[in-house]
Write a protein that holds these residues in place. Structure first.
Motif, short mmCIF file in Angstrom:
data_model
loop_
_atom_site.label_atom_id
_atom_site.label_comp_id
_atom_site.label_asym_id
_atom_site.label_seq_id
_atom_site.Cartn_x
_atom_site.Cartn_y
_atom_site.Cartn_z
N ASN A 105 -41.90 6.93 -14.40
CA ASN A 105 -43.15 7.67 -14.48
C ASN A 105 -44.26 6.64 -14.46
O ASN A 105 -44.35 5.79 -15.36
N ALA A 106 -45.11 6.66 -13.45
CA ALA A 106 -46.11 5.62 -13.29
C ALA A 106 -47.18 5.67 -14.36
O ALA A 106 -47.90 4.68 -14.57
N ASP A 107 -47.31 6.79 -15.05
CA ASP A 107 -48.36 6.92 -16.06
C ASP A 107 -47.94 6.39 -17.43
O ASP A 107 -48.73 5.77 -18.12
N ASP A 108 -46.68 6.62 -17.82
CA ASP A 108 -46.26 6.15 -19.14
C ASP A 108 -45.15 5.11 -19.10
O ASP A 108 -44.73 4.59 -20.13
N GLY A 109 -44.66 4.80 -17.90
CA GLY A 109 -43.65 3.76 -17.77
C GLY A 109 -42.23 4.18 -18.10
O GLY A 109 -41.30 3.37 -18.02
#
Length: 412
Positions: A105-109
């Motif tokens: 997930n690019a937003d939370d890693g």
């Protein structure tokens, strides 16, 4: 994940990074329903890091490169984004190398999935993962499809224009896909099958010597310093590791030459060009600028004749003190006076342990071309922190280090 398996993507923005024991170059291609790129804008890599809904992120030599896909911003008509990986070192295959793609997930890693392709061997490039649209929903599929002819093979499959090199052109070096500037950019390699010409995708020299019946580049392997001095041939690579530990102390790159015709002086200039992780030029060290990068790279000064025994010019590099932004060094020699390298004899470069004076690596330039510049060798920082040296021996029409900056960047 296993080859062919897929997962739904709950996140709108996903990042795919690809890690391995060796440095990899990662890129992404946006494909239409027919499996082809639309234009050069659909090929995303370090020299063209942003595209519609897709971006490239460099790991800086210490972490893996990544491709980020914003599925909400992917333009209509694009149904698939393939993520590719190829070894940075010249001629290296995936034999013994296990790359792992991690989808996050690019937003939370957070990790959504991982995939390690099995049973790799002679492949020099992979389509490792694809992000694709199916029935209005985005999914990720593990692929692991290998290509023995490197980036050129992938490019051909996906409609990127591939051109044969001009006969007089120096062979590309490849240690990464050595991409040229993103304006008009065919990939080095064999021509595509009789497909109609597509809009040229970003130009890239293939990350290896072009596929041909010839034997693989002799540098494809893990040569290190454990057995003493290493004598390199063109395109061979040595890992600067001894006893399991990276060499991170001061080294000297000695460059030497003699006039090919007795009594005729020749004024050559040795230089080193420093680059960042996106092949961006950071600085150059040469006779007119004897110290760069806070003194971690120093030049011995200019030798005007090439006479005398031993090294003609020496460049000292403190590997442990180099700024982290420096991921590549290319050592060059130029003839400012305009004499060609066909007038030079016994040109060589050698890497020396500055503390002990021990010669670690040597490369003798055995073939000369009627040019005024030559890229002798490059040092590339790996993900693991060690450095690798590759013998180059590629000639360029340039009398000064300034003219070497662009071709050297393409050769990284």
């Amino acid at each position: 994940m296993t080859p062919g398996s897929n997962i739904p993507l709950a996140a709108t923005r996903v990042a795919v990074d690809v890690s391995a024991p060796v440095r990899l170059d990662v890129s992404g291609l946006l494909l239409t329903a027919d499996g082809k790129v639309r234009s050069d804008d659909d090929f995303i890599f370090y020299n063209q890091p942003t595209g519609p809904g897709v971006t490239y992120r460099s790991g800086g030599g210490s972490t893996p490169d990544a491709i980020t896909v914003d599925t909400g911003a992917v333009p209509p008509g694009i149904e698939k984004i393939v993520v590719t990986a190829s070894p940075d070192a010249a001629g290296q295959t995936f034999q013994g190398v296990e790359p792992t793609a991690t989808i996050r997930n690019a937003d939370d890693g957070s990790v959504l999935a991982t995939f390690t392709p099995p049973r790799l061997g002679a492949e020099t490039a992979l389509v490792i993962v694809e992000i694709y649209l199916r029935n209005g929903a985005w999914k990720a599929r593990a692929v692991g499809q290998g290509y023995a002819n490197g980036l050129a093979g992938i490019a051909t499959d996906f409609g990127v224009s591939v051109e044969e090199p001009a006969p007089a052109a120096a062979p590309p070096q490849p240690a990464a896909p050595a991409m040229a500037p993103p304006t008009g950019a065919p990939v080095q390699g064999p021509p595509p099958p009789a497909a109609a010409p597509q809009a040229a995708a970003p130009q890239a020299a293939a990350p290896q010597a072009p596929a041909a019946p010839a034997a693989p580049a002799p540098g494809a392997g893990k040569i290190n310093l454990d057995k003493g001095r290493v004598s390199l041939q063109k395109n061979q690579t040595v890992s600067l590791v001894k006893g399991g530990r990276p060499l991170l102390s001061q080294v000297k790159m000695g460059l030497g030459w003699e006039p090919a015709f007795r009594g005729k002086d020749i004024d050559l200039d040795a230089s080193v060009i420093a680059y960042g992780p996106q092949r961006n030029h950071i600085d150059s060290c040469y006779f007119g600028k004897l110290s760069i990068l806070h003194g971690s790279v120093k030049h011995s000064g200019d030798n005007l004749t090439g006479e005398g025994g031993g090294d003609d010019e020496v460049i000292v590099v403190d590997l442990g003190r180099l700024p982290q932004e420096v991921s590549g060094l290319v050592f060059t020699v130029n003839s400012f006076s305009g004499q060609k390298f066909t007038e030079v004899a016994k040109a060589y470069c050698r890497l020396i342990d500055a503390a002990t004076g021990e010669e670690l690596v040597r490369f003798d330039l055995t073939n000369a071309e009627a040019q005024t510049g030559v890229m002798m060798a490059k040092l590339i920082r790996q993900f693991s922190g060690e450095w690798e040296m590759t013998a180059m021996g590629d000639f360029v029409k340039s009398r000064t280090v300034r003219g070497m900056v662009k071709p050297a960047a393409q050769a990284l």
